[in-house]
Design an enzyme around this catalytic site. Structure first.
Site, PDB file in Angstrom:
ATOM      1  CG  ASP A  74      -2.105  -0.893   1.075  1.00 17.93           C
ATOM      2  OD1 ASP A  74      -2.252  -1.463  -0.026  1.00 17.93           O
ATOM      3  OD2 ASP A  74      -2.880  -1.051   2.031  1.00 17.93           O
TER       4      ASP A  74
ATOM      5  CG  ASP B  69     -11.360  28.013 -37.456  1.00 19.10           C
ATOM      6  OD1 ASP B  69     -11.588  27.533 -38.578  1.00 19.10           O
ATOM      7  OD2 ASP B  69     -10.377  28.728 -37.209  1.00 19.10           O
TER       8      ASP B  69
ATOM      9  N   GLY C 287     -10.171  20.425 -40.152  1.00 21.26           N
ATOM     10  CA  GLY C 287      -9.830  20.855 -41.501  1.00 21.26           C
ATOM     11  C   GLY C 287      -9.905  19.775 -42.554  1.00 21.26           C
ATOM     12  CG  MET C 288      -7.236  17.861 -46.300  1.00 18.59           C
ATOM     13  SD  MET C 288      -8.525  18.121 -47.538  1.00 18.59           S
ATOM     14  CE  MET C 288      -8.052  19.751 -48.127  1.00 18.59           C
TER      15      MET C 288
END
Length: 614
Positions: A36, A390, A525-526
């Site tokens: 522990d 955006d 985006g692309m």
């Protein structure tokens, strides 16, 4: 108790150790099996600490199991007292010590007689509470211990100087406490709940300090991170408290409010709207505190001008005449009443003028409104970004939010109201705070999930198929498996959540970080355009862009290819970006198989593309 390979909130002793190791010169002793003691390694790694974590394990071994601890725990406490010279030693029980029914309080009492430092037993039930609940309780216990001791000392000194006792005093306990407690001259606050292994806690604390400095409010203490237990006696000097995270600090704030009449603010300043509400509540709290010192006056402060409304006692001539037989005597009494009233008004106006000079800035609502407006327009870019093209591309996208109650609730509101996203499910693993969470996210999401079982969270995400996930490290792993992007917004934490650069989630700078996190979590985006065209994402085949011929040769190397491709088709395929080329090839071959084509030409490729878009 349950066995699991993943937990959102660890066992109770982890919370106790986190609080203890956050204070300066406090040593924690954990009575537990050797396995522990992983807390030391975890904290040193994640927090990048240069010093050793002040935690010692009093190991429960086979001898302890057979004979009991006997003197072992007491010896460990006294040994650490001599070696480390701590201000406080906190004995941390565990499930193992509870199973063995060890009388740890007796060990603490005995060790206190032989130790120079204070020794406390963490008062938490390890079977009923988790890591966060234990941390909240431990912090409150330590604060209560030192403040009550200091307050008792001040009360005793005050009563001795007045030649009276607590029993014979005419004042109530709250009145006596009010007499002995001192406040800072300028408005000041305590920040409660900043501690080790917290999610961006250090960065959030810096941002809160910056915000409070802009509002001309001093920071009295930040606890427990980096503070000394001997400084806790100064907590009551602050005017009010701030609890940025509900998980740790609320119990301490409740105690200080109940016993020492210190109000607290528990709104998390995360996102533009909640930060504005946070600042507005600061103004309300300060206005109440300042005006409460002038109980016989009603003070309004608006647009930088002090408006005095005095409770007047006008002398009414008709009533005086009726109550006196002599009219001249009545007129004389009337003039005396008017003169007395003018003196009272003059005194009140003088007090209010002094008040306006000293605290006018804090009472001026317009100052806070202008500050919010300036920060929103020029410091935070999130408001501007949410209106940009955006961000509008994200409008309506489906998301899932899961984490601790504080961050999950705040993130749900931000996504819905500030960024125009749809939260199909909001959830938290803080089952003890389920009612508050449901109240906060009501109307901001389609459904709510309260669970600490990660498999249920995974099933929910699989069923809803969101465009993005905002959760913990576990949701990041789930999203990776399902190929769903995930932004981490809450603990449990990973080394990635302890950046060296400045990345707060609170305040106006935090709004910028959140906006970046949300936007970058989606395909952009692309990439997004290509995924729509070619129906999916496949990262198994990645081809470096060297030459057209090398790409064609690499595509031709598939030994299990059941189809023949024409040179024109292979050239077209080689022109597709590598990260989606495998998916495009698979879609074209599936189309050819469905239409009984064994030879794939350029025309079949275009037909497959049109079929996918249809």
């Amino acid at each position: 108790m349950k066995l699991a390979y993943w937990m959102y909130a660890g066992p109770a002793h982890m919370g106790t150790l986190r609080v203890a190791s956050s204070f300066k010169n406090v040593h924690a002793i954990m009575h537990a099996p050797l396995g522990d003691d992983y807390f030391n390694v975890m904290r040193s790694m994640l927090e990048r600490e240069r010093d050793f974590t002040p935690v010692t394990t009093s190991i429960v071994d086979r001898h302890v199991l057979a004979q009991g601890s006997q003197e072992k725990v007491v010896e460990n406490i006294t040994r650490k007292d001599k070696e480390e010279n701590p201000d406080l030693i906190l004995l941390t029980p565990t499930c193992t010590s509870s199973i063995l029914q060890e009388d740890l309080q007796n060990f603490v009492n005995r060790a206190s007689l032989e130790s120079n430092c204070d020794v406390i037993l963490a008062d938490v039930n390890h079977y009923r509470v988790n890591e966060l609940q234990a941390a909240d309780r431990t912090l409150e216990q330590i604060v209560r211990f030192y403040i009550e001791r200091e307050t008792k000392k001040k009360i005793d000194n005050s009563l001795v100087s007045q030649n009276t006792s607590y029993e014979t005093s005419n004042d109530s306990k709250s009145q006596i406490i009010e007499q002995v407690i001192e406040k800072t001259e300028k408005p000041s606050v305590n920040i409660l709940g900043i501690f080790t292994l917290g999610f961006h806690n250090q960065h959030d604390c810096r941002e809160l300090k910056r915000l409070l400095t802009d509002l001309n409010i001093e920071v009295n203490l930040v606890i427990p991170e980096g503070s000394s237990v001997h400084e806790l006696k100064n907590l009551t000097k602050a005017w009010f408290n701030i609890v940025p995270y509900r998980e740790v600090g609320l119990m301490t704030a409740d105690f200080l409010e109940k016993e020492y009449q210190m109000p607290f603010i528990s709104i998390t300043p995360m996102g533009i709207q909640q930060t504005s509400q946070f600042i507005s509540q600061i103004h309300e709290v300060l206005e109440t505190l300042i005006c409460s010192t002038f109980k016989n006056k009603k003070i309004n402060f608006s647009s930088s001008k002090l408006v005095n409304e005095v409770y007047k006692q006008p002398a009414q001539t008709e009533l005086l005449i009726l109550s006196h037989r002599s009219v001249p005597q009545a007129k004389e009494r009337c003039e005396e009443a008017k003169s007395t009233q003018k003196k009272k008004e003059s005194l009140i106006l003088k007090d209010q003028t002094n008040l306006s000079i000293i605290y006018g800035e804090y009472l001026n609502k317009v100052f806070y409104q202008n500050y919010i407006k300036k920060q929103t327009q020029f410091i935070s870019q999130a408001a501007w970004f949410s209106r940009s093209i955006d961000c509008q591309n994200l409008t309506g996208k489906r998301t899932v939010v899961f984490g601790d109650a504080t961050h999950a609730a705040a993130m749900t509101k931000i996504l819905t109201t500030e960024m125009g996203l749809q939260v199909v499910c909001a959830g938290t693993y803080c089952k003890h705070d389920a009612d508050w969470f449901r109240e906060q996210v009501l109307g901001y999401c389609d459904q709510v999930l309260i669970t600490d079982d990660h498999t249920k969270v995974g099933d929910m995400i699989t069923r809803l198929e969101p465009a993005a996930i905002f959760g913990t490290q576990m949701e990041r792993h789930i999203g990776k498996k399902l190929e769903i992007p995930c932004g981490v917004i809450s603990a449990p934490v990973h080394i990635q959540n302890f950046p060296l650069s400045y990345r707060p989630f609170l305040g106006y700078e935090g709004t910028n970080q959140i906006a970046d996190l949300v936007y970058n979590s989606f395909t952009l985006g692309m990439e997004d355009h290509l995924l729509e065209i070619f129906n999916g994402h496949d990262t198994k085949i990645q081809v470096s862009s060297q030459s057209s011929q090398s790409n064609i040769d690499e595509v031709n190397q598939n030994e299990n290819n059941k189809f023949k491709w024409s040179d024109e088709a292979l050239k077209e395929l080689s022109g597709v970006p590598g990260f989606v080329r495998g998916k495009v090839k698979k879609n074209v071959e599936t189309f050819a198989l469905e239409n009984n084509h064994s030879f794939i030409t350029l025309e079949i490729m275009f037909a497959a593309k049109e079929a996918v878009n249809a």
